[in-house]
Design a protein around this motif. Structure first.
Motif, mmCIF file in Angstrom:
data_model
loop_
_atom_site.group_PDB
_atom_site.id
_atom_site.type_symbol
_atom_site.label_atom_id
_atom_site.label_comp_id
_atom_site.label_asym_id
_atom_site.label_seq_id
_atom_site.Cartn_x
_atom_site.Cartn_y
_atom_site.Cartn_z
ATOM 1 N N ASN A 76 63.022 -31.213 -5.892
ATOM 2 C CA ASN A 76 63.743 -30.243 -6.721
ATOM 3 C C ASN A 76 63.369 -30.340 -8.195
ATOM 4 O OD1 ASN A 76 65.262 -29.217 -4.502
ATOM 5 N ND2 ASN A 76 66.600 -31.008 -4.626
ATOM 6 N N GLN A 105 60.507 -29.848 4.407
ATOM 7 C CA GLN A 105 61.283 -29.886 3.174
ATOM 8 C C GLN A 105 60.657 -28.990 2.099
ATOM 9 O OE1 GLN A 105 60.719 -32.605 5.151
ATOM 10 N NE2 GLN A 105 62.855 -32.420 5.806
ATOM 11 N N GLU A 162 68.543 -36.751 15.279
ATOM 12 C CA GLU A 162 67.941 -36.927 13.958
ATOM 13 C C GLU A 162 66.508 -36.392 13.937
ATOM 14 O OE1 GLU A 162 69.077 -38.087 10.960
ATOM 15 O OE2 GLU A 162 71.041 -37.905 11.893
ATOM 16 N N SER A 188 64.814 -44.364 8.244
ATOM 17 C CA SER A 188 65.822 -44.190 7.204
ATOM 18 C C SER A 188 65.160 -44.201 5.835
ATOM 19 C CB SER A 188 66.872 -45.293 7.289
ATOM 20 O OG SER A 188 66.265 -46.564 7.158
ATOM 21 N N GLY A 189 65.961 -43.940 4.847
ATOM 22 C CA GLY A 189 65.474 -43.999 3.476
ATOM 23 C C GLY A 189 64.782 -42.737 2.995
ATOM 24 N N PHE A 190 64.941 -41.609 3.727
ATOM 25 C CA PHE A 190 64.339 -40.363 3.285
ATOM 26 C C PHE A 190 65.163 -39.761 2.149
ATOM 27 C CE2 PHE A 190 62.634 -40.224 7.729
ATOM 28 C CZ PHE A 190 61.297 -40.304 7.373
ATOM 29 N N ASP A 191 64.540 -39.539 1.040
ATOM 30 C CA ASP A 191 65.192 -38.902 -0.099
ATOM 31 C C ASP A 191 64.221 -37.874 -0.663
ATOM 32 O OD1 ASP A 191 66.567 -38.098 -2.282
ATOM 33 O OD2 ASP A 191 66.491 -40.014 -3.347
ATOM 34 N N PHE A 192 64.540 -36.613 -0.412
ATOM 35 C CA PHE A 192 63.632 -35.540 -0.817
ATOM 36 C C PHE A 192 64.084 -34.847 -2.093
ATOM 37 C CE2 PHE A 192 63.505 -35.660 3.926
ATOM 38 C CZ PHE A 192 62.236 -36.196 4.035
ATOM 39 N N SER A 193 65.060 -35.415 -2.777
ATOM 40 C CA SER A 193 65.601 -34.769 -3.972
ATOM 41 C C SER A 193 64.541 -34.605 -5.060
ATOM 42 C CB SER A 193 66.785 -35.566 -4.514
ATOM 43 O OG SER A 193 66.404 -36.894 -4.842
ATOM 44 N N PHE A 194 63.509 -35.463 -5.036
ATOM 45 C CA PHE A 194 62.463 -35.372 -6.061
ATOM 46 C C PHE A 194 61.722 -34.042 -6.009
ATOM 47 C CE2 PHE A 194 60.260 -36.939 -2.363
ATOM 48 C CZ PHE A 194 59.003 -36.369 -2.428
#
Length: 297
Positions: free
Chosen positions: A220, A285, A178, A212-218
């Motif tokens: 976009n 990212q 990871e 955990s909890g990584f969300d890079f969609s923002f």
């Protein structure tokens, strides 16, 4: 450069790291006067004094990506610097470093590579090297390492049949898989990931858990101006409000607001000198975002 300097060098060595943007010729002259014991008033005087005082020396200038601004008339300092090393190259040995994406941009815009006899491009560090660097740095602390079980791992029958040593080896491999996926061969990001994964220190043992909890969609959903600002930071590394205003032909107030928007979202960070840079945890990212938009390659 650090590895090279470990070898015996029988000539004077001067090493300077540029930390702030300068794009005018007069700023370059002031820079050399400050660090190289010259008192030149003109560019020609600077060349003469460098040859007179520092012939048969090695001068290392790091991060020459700070010598320009990506705008009209923003290359004066860099072009003057390249002229300087060309005219003094018979007398002085020069070594420079430059950030990857700045170098790629400069190669396309002014063919910077043609000014150098030898160009060494850093290859990616493989995963095993990164793992060894992190573990070796940790061993200096003298603490033991214990990798914690996640909920998904604990529920797997195959995992539960392993003994404690086998479980730790399984968790270690999963953790570094990871880590390497996240850092993509960037040792600074890998070390930051490692430090952020520390859950607690107890009884001479450091407990390492999964981040955990990584969300890079923002990323976009960023506005065009924010994307262009991030591209500027990829090239220039650190930029202030004045540099941002110059790059985008904005007022200082508009540039301040543009940077605050990104800072409030945690995408960029402001340092003690008032300069902004991309949050290291988001750097890879952001690079991937710009690649997907064909802004960098």
């Amino acid at each position: 450069i650090n590895f090279f300097l470990k070898n015996p060098i029988n000539i004077p060595v001067h090493r300077i790291k540029i930390k702030q943007t300068m794009h005018q010729k007069k700023e370059l002259i002031v820079f050399f006067n400050e660090f190289m014991n010259t008192n030149a008033k003109t560019f020609d005087e600077l060349i003469e004094q460098l040859i007179e005082k520092h012939s048969n020396s090695l001068i290392i200038i790091e991060d020459i990506n700070y010598l320009f601004l990506k705008k009209v008339n923003g290359f004066d300092a860099l072009k003057s610097y390249l002229e300087l090393i060309s005219k003094t190259g018979k007398y002085i040995y020069w070594i420079n470093s430059c950030k990857l994406y700045a170098w790629q941009f400069l190669n396309k815009s002014i063919r910077i590579e043609s000014y150098y006899r030898n160009v060494l491009k850093m290859s990616k560090i493989d995963e095993n090297q990164i793992n060894k660097i992190i573990i070796n740095r940790h061993r200096v602390s003298g603490y033991n390492i214990l990798f914690e079980e996640g909920e998904m791992v604990s529920s797997q029958n195959k995992f539960n049949k392993l003994n404690e040593l086998e479980k730790q080896e399984y968790l270690r491999k999963a953790f570094f898989k990871e880590l390497n996926k996240f850092s993509d061969s960037n040792i600074s990001i890998a070390l930051l990931y490692w430090l952020r994964s520390t859950k607690k220190v107890e009884n001479n043992t450091i407990y390492i858990g999964k981040l955990s909890g990584f969300d890079f969609s923002f990323l976009n959903n960023l506005e065009k101006q924010s994307i262009h600002t991030l591209h500027a930071m990829i090239i220039h590394e650190n930029i202030g409000i004045e540099e941002h205003a110059a790059l985008f032909n904005h007022s200082l107030e508009q540039s301040r607001l543009d940077l605050i928007i990104l800072e409030d979202r945690g995408i960029i960070i402001k340092n003690s000198e008032g300069l902004y840079h991309i949050n290291q945890l988001l750097f890879r990212q952001v690079v991937n975002l710009l690649k997907n938009l064909n802004i960098i390659h």
